[in-house]
Write an enzyme that holds these catalytic residues in place. Sequence first.
Site, PDB file in Angstrom:
ATOM      1  N   HIS A 106      -9.022  -3.849  -2.477  1.00 43.67           N
ATOM      2  CA  HIS A 106      -8.287  -3.045  -1.652  1.00 43.67           C
ATOM      3  C   HIS A 106      -8.558  -1.716  -1.579  1.00 43.67           C
ATOM      4  CE1 HIS A 106      -3.852  -2.118  -0.312  1.00 43.67           C
ATOM      5  NE2 HIS A 106      -4.272  -0.931  -0.528  1.00 43.67           N
ATOM      6  N   GLU A 107      -8.779  -1.052  -2.829  1.00 41.60           N
ATOM      7  CA  GLU A 107      -9.320   0.289  -2.826  1.00 41.60           C
ATOM      8  C   GLU A 107     -10.645   0.665  -2.294  1.00 41.60           C
ATOM      9  OE1 GLU A 107      -6.632   2.062  -3.534  1.00 41.60           O
ATOM     10  OE2 GLU A 107      -5.530   0.785  -4.586  1.00 41.60           O
ATOM     11  N   CYS A 134       0.890  -1.044   0.004  1.00 38.90           N
ATOM     12  CA  CYS A 134       0.045   0.083   0.048  1.00 38.90           C
ATOM     13  C   CYS A 134       0.865   1.334   0.014  1.00 38.90           C
ATOM     14  CB  CYS A 134      -0.729  -0.051   1.409  1.00 38.90           C
ATOM     15  SG  CYS A 134      -1.949   1.629   1.345  1.00 38.90           S
ATOM     16  N   HIS A 180     -10.253   1.122   1.275  1.00 41.01           N
ATOM     17  CA  HIS A 180      -9.804   2.348   1.854  1.00 41.01           C
ATOM     18  C   HIS A 180     -11.055   3.513   1.838  1.00 41.01           C
ATOM     19  CE1 HIS A 180      -5.523   2.635   1.855  1.00 41.01           C
ATOM     20  NE2 HIS A 180      -5.351   1.992   0.373  1.00 41.01           N
TER      21      HIS A 180
END
Length: 196
Positions: free
Chosen positions: A161-162, A119, A165
């Site tokens: 993953h995004e 990351c 966030h």
Amino acid sequence: MITTNPLTTEELALIFEGDQTQAMYVYQDSIPAELEVLKANCEEIDPEDANVKMLIARMYKTVTDGDRAGVGIAAPQVGLNRRLFLVKRFDKANEPFEFFINPQIIWYSSLLQQGEEGCLSIENRYDTVYRSLAVQITYFDLEGNHYQEVVEGYTAVIMQHEYDHLNGVLFTDRIEEQMNCQYEDATLETPLVYEV
Ligand SMILES: [Zn+2]
């Protein structure tokens, strides 16, 4: 129609800070005030706000920036708690970066894949995470058009993953969560069945 809060003075200041043709500063989990931004839930952004185009251009510059280049970036990583991210489309010819405004992952395959993640906001940490092999995602473009598609493989990993966030979840949180779980490795021989 989405009703969203307009960008604040602080958010606009971040978008237009410094040389606008250059990369933005990337928030780091090692700095408490920045970790607070990374751990916050993000709110929607107006796709048709003209400033969003500049934000996307600068996020693109940031994620493709020399030594610290990545394969995806989310708005909280540049200090804006807004629902927007960019993902490198390894599933498309020439592997372009694409942006996703107010994305929603509306389906996660129960079949998982295991892969190495890192990351831009977490220095020197690369580790294995389990993610769904495929996801179904909806999102908006700059004209406010709504799309949906099913994505699989490594591109789907980046999207998850995004997307995490935007909900204040880092991949290190996923590792911790998965530490006491047992998963069976996904294999490409397993037939994929999409729920629709
Ligand atoms: Zn990240």
